[in-house]
Design a protein around this motif. Structure first.
Motif, PDB file in Angstrom:
ATOM      1  N   ASP C 304       0.838  -1.200   0.000  1.00  0.00           N
ATOM      2  CA  ASP C 304       0.000   0.000   0.000  1.00  0.00           C
ATOM      3  C   ASP C 304       0.875   1.253   0.000  1.00  0.00           C
ATOM      4  O   ASP C 304       1.532   1.547   0.992  1.00  0.00           O
ATOM      5  CB  ASP C 304      -0.899  -0.011   1.237  1.00  0.00           C
ATOM      6  N   PRO C 305       0.866   1.996  -1.109  1.00  0.00           N
ATOM      7  CA  PRO C 305       1.733   3.164  -1.199  1.00  0.00           C
ATOM      8  C   PRO C 305       1.435   4.210  -0.134  1.00  0.00           C
ATOM      9  O   PRO C 305       2.310   4.955   0.275  1.00  0.00           O
ATOM     10  CB  PRO C 305       1.443   3.715  -2.593  1.00  0.00           C
ATOM     11  N   ARG C 306       0.185   4.254   0.323  1.00  0.00           N
ATOM     12  CA  ARG C 306      -0.164   5.262   1.326  1.00  0.00           C
ATOM     13  C   ARG C 306       0.620   5.047   2.611  1.00  0.00           C
ATOM     14  O   ARG C 306       0.962   5.982   3.310  1.00  0.00           O
ATOM     15  CB  ARG C 306      -1.665   5.204   1.623  1.00  0.00           C
ATOM     16  N   ARG C 308       3.546   3.096   2.662  1.00  0.00           N
ATOM     17  CA  ARG C 308       4.964   3.037   2.324  1.00  0.00           C
ATOM     18  C   ARG C 308       5.603   4.417   2.367  1.00  0.00           C
ATOM     19  O   ARG C 308       6.718   4.598   2.841  1.00  0.00           O
ATOM     20  CB  ARG C 308       5.106   2.447   0.917  1.00  0.00           C
ATOM     21  N   LEU C 309       4.876   5.418   1.890  1.00  0.00           N
ATOM     22  CA  LEU C 309       5.503   6.715   1.697  1.00  0.00           C
ATOM     23  C   LEU C 309       5.279   7.678   2.854  1.00  0.00           C
ATOM     24  O   LEU C 309       5.501   8.861   2.712  1.00  0.00           O
ATOM     25  CB  LEU C 309       4.992   7.321   0.386  1.00  0.00           C
ATOM     26  N   GLN C 310       4.827   7.139   3.971  1.00  0.00           N
ATOM     27  CA  GLN C 310       4.590   8.074   5.081  1.00  0.00           C
ATOM     28  C   GLN C 310       5.457   7.769   6.278  1.00  0.00           C
ATOM     29  O   GLN C 310       5.917   6.682   6.447  1.00  0.00           O
ATOM     30  CB  GLN C 310       3.112   8.066   5.479  1.00  0.00           C
TER      31      GLN C 310
END
Lengths: 344, 458, 310
Positions: C304-306, C308-310
């Motif tokens: 889930d990129p949401r 991963r990138l936080q």
């Protein structure tokens, strides 16, 4: 009309089966749109304007949805119920569509570039690489800075306005003949709204697209549209050019909408006049005019018989679905309502 | 676009605009009334509710109607499936046999001497050539196939050519096999098998002792008597299954309902406190809850059971209850805290505050009613998981101590005789499954009825 | 992402410390000490044993010795099997449990996603009704009954073929592992199927699926690229707790199928009150579960990129 219109919808009727019964959401809607033109469909929430265009796009779920009649023709060829021509899906290819809420209308787990590229892969048979490169160009076209980097980002990293630009880029990727915009600016800030609208108009000019704009914002209509269809309770109650509808309003509902809209027009004073009441129950549409219960000029016949459409100008491009324009009722001359000039 | 109809002056009369269009088409309902109506509309949930009520009746009223002591053994009917023939014949008391009449039998080879019945089976056979080290006897309840899988022997070796089997005989078919042993004690290839069907018999004294015949009656040998009724059969110790299921239900449902009730309450109090106070206290409280969640649940259940210890005569219900409460509260507390936090942010709380509502009022009027639904749903879903836990622990022998019956411990006992008498496992297992199913479906229904946002799309 | 991983690992270590402390506390709150129950042991022998296991020292000192040992990965020596290290026991029996658990998770995860997707596709039609009926059974039937039924069907299967097609018990080959792992995974599979189904049905109505349709994508592409991936995210989030459920559910399956796993050993140790084995196994399992949950969270971040990138 001799020329075949680009997209013509005729007598469209749609019902939804729900637990409470069958909702007659669209009850005989007709309109058409030509290249380079913008048709705005206005009306309050639940009047059937979204259902109309989603039916044309084959997006309403069947069941519970059910198309009970009518036709939709793209360049004269039927697309209603199955939007496929010559074995190819016309959606995304010949008709593009953008939606109200860009935040939820994009896949959260796929990057923006891929979502734009997808359309090109499917309709143009491009490889992922080609399509992605084109997606970057499209993002530049809709004025997204650093498009190269942005294309690899995910929807949650974009702002609302940016997402709507990306949606537009997706919709126009295959250079469709028609762009349907379902309340494209409702979820956006006012300043962003103007930018998005300008962008759409600019793209329309350069690609000679037809735009069908669904909105409840008369300001947006005035800015964008060539033609306006006012919808109420699943029917078009007045249709005409922007000037016709705004300055020669010939239906009490249109008048009501105008009175409820903030304007610079000093004649009306500064008070806004809301339309009392609420739209009729479409489980059991009224026998007569749908607006009858809220109309200040209602007559006995309005509650008993459905009104027909009456041409307001000679060409018939401006019409109103109201008994006030019945030949026998013209003498009433309700103030504010525009009546056809004598002899029409 | 012209209209054919003609309008009369009556048609053109102005009619009054309806001023108040908002008419209430249906009566206003409270939250709970509305939820109840929705629950009633959910057939599955409603059936589950009836099943739950039936289970409670089974547990509470059942033992009054079927007042058989669950710990009394009926040695005439051991591991008996339901619905078997309960008739028995009166016989004289058993007299030990010493191989008399064995030679006088008319049949050659392996034979039954006298009347074989559930009291004793008397076998005799002709000497087998080469059987130097005597004979080995097997008893099976299935026909012996060509692969000659005899299983464990009844007797390892016997010198004579006769044997009296008195061991745990049941009224059914048996297959006796006698195998000769050579000088090395190895089984000879040839063996003879005899099938015998045993009728059920009982001595007069036994019958009188069990109250099957009146004390003043003068029964004759060969008279039929009917043994005690066991509607669902008996277990391996001859105890009545129906009575045990009813008493087991008390334990299983008691743990299944009381434990969730206790830990949900604790969780609610803890979570509400954390959510209400907020800030650093909230962070510390929730961190602790996180730790407790991380404890491996079943291992610690077992650990706590060991820790609390079990004295003589204790059933182990209370330690299990305490262990479950200690380990299970954090999930609820998290949920309630989340609810409280989100409700605190709701507009109506702010509005209520602006109107001058004091905190107790806010809690009573807004917070509790709005978390009640979630709590009720959690409670309903906690019941099946507690029942599962009890059953699981009792099954691995870490739960309720015998002789106290519980559905789990009954399963544990039943699985040992699964192949021959499956009913001992099946009945408690079916009851566990039905109970868990009913509470799960009821939970689904309640969730759908109480919270529109959580409504499952089915 | 690196910082996040580090943070999670540190949190995990603190949690393991808590588990170790709770285990120590639980075992030392037992009335008397572990050795007082030893039969036929003279006072002298008892004293020697106390010294050997360090039970003569004050509790606080014992606690720190115990923590130090755990930090070095030393769980001590078994009480009942003299001179056998708990570490050896874990090393010998845990791989068996882990293999079975891993197979079960694979069954459960793959099955859950597959069946859940199928039920959603055939919503309210026959396949959906059949699968959902089985799912309800799977959720309502206790694991030991499943295990018993699994074994019963193995017996019947072997009897039908007149040979040992799949062994009824024991461990060693893939043929031994198949049915126990399947039985172990069934409950979780049922749960995941339900979750996947509701998640699929929710996503069918999502705005971005409508967008995908409006883009004219073929149904197969919408299903695979847009629906399946987003719908399986909730399934991944519950894999952590699912691993915990499967690990402990393994006890029963190991008992029923006579599999020499750590779970069966733990139950045995509890019955024999083998304190060091109980404590060692508990802390080991606890640590294992804590780090599995962290691993699942990190994997989720990859999907889930949401996150991963936080």
């Amino acid at each position: 009309m001799s020329k075949t219109p680009l997209l013509a919808v005729e007598d469209l009727a749609v019902e939804f089966a729900t637990y409470g019964g069958r909702v007659k959401a669209v009850r005989g809607v007709s309109f058409s749109v030509d290249a380079g033109q913008t048709l705005a469909i206005v009306g309050e929430s639940g009047c059937g304007k979204s259902v109309t265009v989603q039916t044309v796009m084959g997006l309403i779920p069947i069941p519970p949805g059910h198309i009970t009649g009518g036709s939709a023709r793209l360049r004269g060829r039927e697309i209603l119920g199955r939007p496929i021509l010559d074995g190819k899906d016309i959606r995304g290819d010949q008709i593009g569509m953008i939606f109200q809420d860009p935040m939820t209308s994009l896949n959260p787990t796929m990057n923006i570039g891929s979502q734009i590229a997808e359309t090109l892969q499917v309709h143009r048979g491009q490889t992922y690489k080609q399509a992605f490169a084109r997606a970057v160009e499209l993002l530049e076209m809709v004025r997204i800075p650093e498009a190269e980097r942005r294309a690899k980002q995910y929807p949650f990293e974009f702002s609302g306005g940016m997402l709507q630009r990306a949606m537009i880029a997706t919709a126009i990727a295959c250079e469709p003949a028609v762009l349907i915009a379902d309340e494209p600016t409702t979820a956006l800030d006012v300043t962003i709204q103007a930018q998005i609208l300008d962008l759409m108009m600019e793209l329309q000019r350069s690609k000679d697209m037809a735009i069908i704009l669904i909105t409840h914002d008369l300001g947006v209509v005035a800015r964008m549209a060539d033609e306006v269809a006012v919808m109420y309770a699943g029917q078009i109650v007045e249709k005409g050019s922007v000037d016709d509808v705004f300055y020669r309003s010939s239906h009490p509902y249109t008048l009501g909408l105008r009175a409820a809209m903030p304007s610079n027009d000093r004649e009306h004073g500064h008070r806004l006049h809301p339309i009392d009441g609420s739209p009729p129950d479409l489980f059991h549409p009224p026998v007569g005019c749908g607006y009858c219960a809220r109309c200040p000029h209602a007559m006995r016949v309005c509650a008993e018989q459905p009104p027909a459409t009456h041409a307001i100008n000679t060409s018939g491009s401006h019409y109103s679905r109201c008994f006030l324009h019945h030949p026998d009722a013209r003498d009433k001359r309700v103030p504010g309502i525009h009546y056809p000039e004598a002899g029409a | 676009m012209t209209n054919d109809i003609r309008l009369s002056s009556r048609d053109l009369e102005h009619i009054a605009q309806e001023r108040v269009v908002e008419t209430l088409s249906r009566p206003s309902l409270s939250y709970w009334q509305d939820a109840w109506i929705r629950l009633k509309g959910n057939r599955r949930a409603l059936i589950s509710l009836y099943i739950v009520i039936a289970l409670l009746a089974f547990t509470l009223i059942g033992p009054l109607l079927w007042s058989v002591d669950p710990s009394v053994q009926d040695l005439d009917q051991i591991s008996q499936p339901p619905g078997v023939d309960r008739r028995a014949t009166l016989v004289a008391p058993h007299v030990p046999w010493h191989g008399g009449e064995a030679e006088t039998a008319a049949v050659d080879g392996l034979r039954i001497v006298g009347a074989a019945n559930s009291q004793a089976v008397r076998l005799a056979w002709d000497p087998i050539p080469g059987a130097v080290r005597g004979y080995r006897i097997y008893r099976n309840i299935f026909p012996i196939g060509p692969e000659k899988a005899y299983g464990l022997p009844l007797v390892m070796s016997i010198a004579g050519t006769w044997y009296e089997d008195l061991l745990d005989l049941k009224p059914r078919d048996y297959y006796y096999t006698v195998v000769g042993l050579d000088e090395h004690g190895v089984e000879l290839p040839d063996a003879e098998t005899i099938e015998v069907t045993l009728p059920r018999v009982i001595t007069i004294d036994e019958a009188r002792g069990r109250g099957l015949i009146a004390a003043d009656a003068t029964p004759q040998l060969g008279d039929p008597v009917t043994l005690a009724l066991h509607p669902l059969g008996t277990d391996a110790l001859g105890r009545d299954l129906l009575a045990r299921l009813m008493h087991g239900a008390r334990v299983s449902l008691f743990i299944g309902i009381v434990a969730p009730f206790l830990y949900v309450m604790i969780g609610v109090a803890y979570g509400a406190m954390a959510g209400f106070i907020g800030g650093r206290t909230d962070a510390v409280l929730m961190r602790f809850a996180d730790f407790v969640v991380a404890l491996p649940f079943l291992l610690f259940m077992i650990l706590f059971k060991v820790m609390f210890g079990l004295g003589a005569g204790e059933s182990g219900i209370v330690p299990m209850l305490i262990a479950m409460v200690i380990l299970s509260w954090p999930a609820t507390s998290r949920l309630v805290r989340g609810q409280i936090l989100s409700i605190r942010e709701e507009g109506y709380i702010g509005a209520s505050r602006l109107l001058g509502a004091a905190t107790p009022y806010l809690v009573m009027r807004h917070m509790i009613p709005n978390t009640m639904g979630v709590i009720l749903v959690t409670l309903t879903f906690a019941v099946p998981s507690a029942i599962f836990t009890e059953a699981f622990l009792s099954f691995i022998g870490m739960g309720v101590a015998p002789p106290t019956p519980s559905w789990g411990s009954m399963c544990n006992e039943g699985i040992k005789t699964m192949l021959t008498t499956p009913h001992e496992l099946l009945f408690p297992a079916i009851l566990i499954s039905i109970t868990v199913l009913a509470f799960n479906l009821l939970g689904d229904g309640l969730r759908d009825a109480l919270d529109a946002r959580m409504r499952s799309r089915e | 992402m690196f910082r996040y991983t580090l943070k999670r690992l540190v949190q995990g270590l603190i949690t393991v410390w808590f588990i170790a402390t709770a285990t120590f506390g639980a075992m030392h709150l037992v009335p008397g000490d572990p050795l007082s129950g030893e039969k036929a042991a003279s006072a002298e022998i008892q004293a020697n044993l106390r010294a050997k296991y360090g039970l003569d020292k004050p509790v606080l000192q014992q606690y720190f010795v115990y923590l130090g040992n755990i930090a070095r990965g030393d769980f001590g020596i078994s009480f009942t099997q003299k001179n056998r290290e708990v570490n050896d026991i874990i090393r010998e029996h845990f791989p068996v449990s882990a293999t079975m658990g891993l197979l079960a998770i694979l069954f459960a995860g793959a099955g859950g996603v597959l069946w859940g997707a199928l039920t959603a596709l055939f919503r309210n039609r026959l396949p959906d009704v059949i699968i959902m009926f089985l799912v309800i059974l799977g959720i309502s039937v206790p694991s030991f009954v499943m295990a018993a039924l699994g074994q019963l069907s193995l017996v019947k299967l072997n009897a039908f073929f007149g040979a040992t097609v799949l062994p009824v018990g024991g461990w060693g080959t893939v043929r031994h592992m198949l049915v126990p792992s399947l039985v172990l995974g069934l409950g979780t599979m049922a749960y995941l199927t339900r979750l996947m189904r509701s998640s699929m049905l929710e996503i069918v109505n999502a705005d971005f699926i409508r967008t995908a349709k409006a883009k004219g994508l073929p149904a197969a592409r919408i299903f695979s690229k847009h629906q399946l991936r987003n719908a399986s995210l909730p399934v991944v989030t519950v894999l952590g707790p699912a691993i915990a459920a499967i690990t402990t559910g393994g006890f029963v399956v190991e008992l029923v199928f006579a599999i020499p796993g750590l779970g069966r050993y733990f139950v045995q140790a509890v019955q024999q009150l083998d304190y060091t084995v109980i404590m060692g196994t508990t802390v080991f399992y606890g640590a294992f579960l804590v780090f599995m949950v962290i691993a699942v969270d990190l994997v989720y971040g990859l999907i889930d990129p949401r996150v991963r990138l936080q």
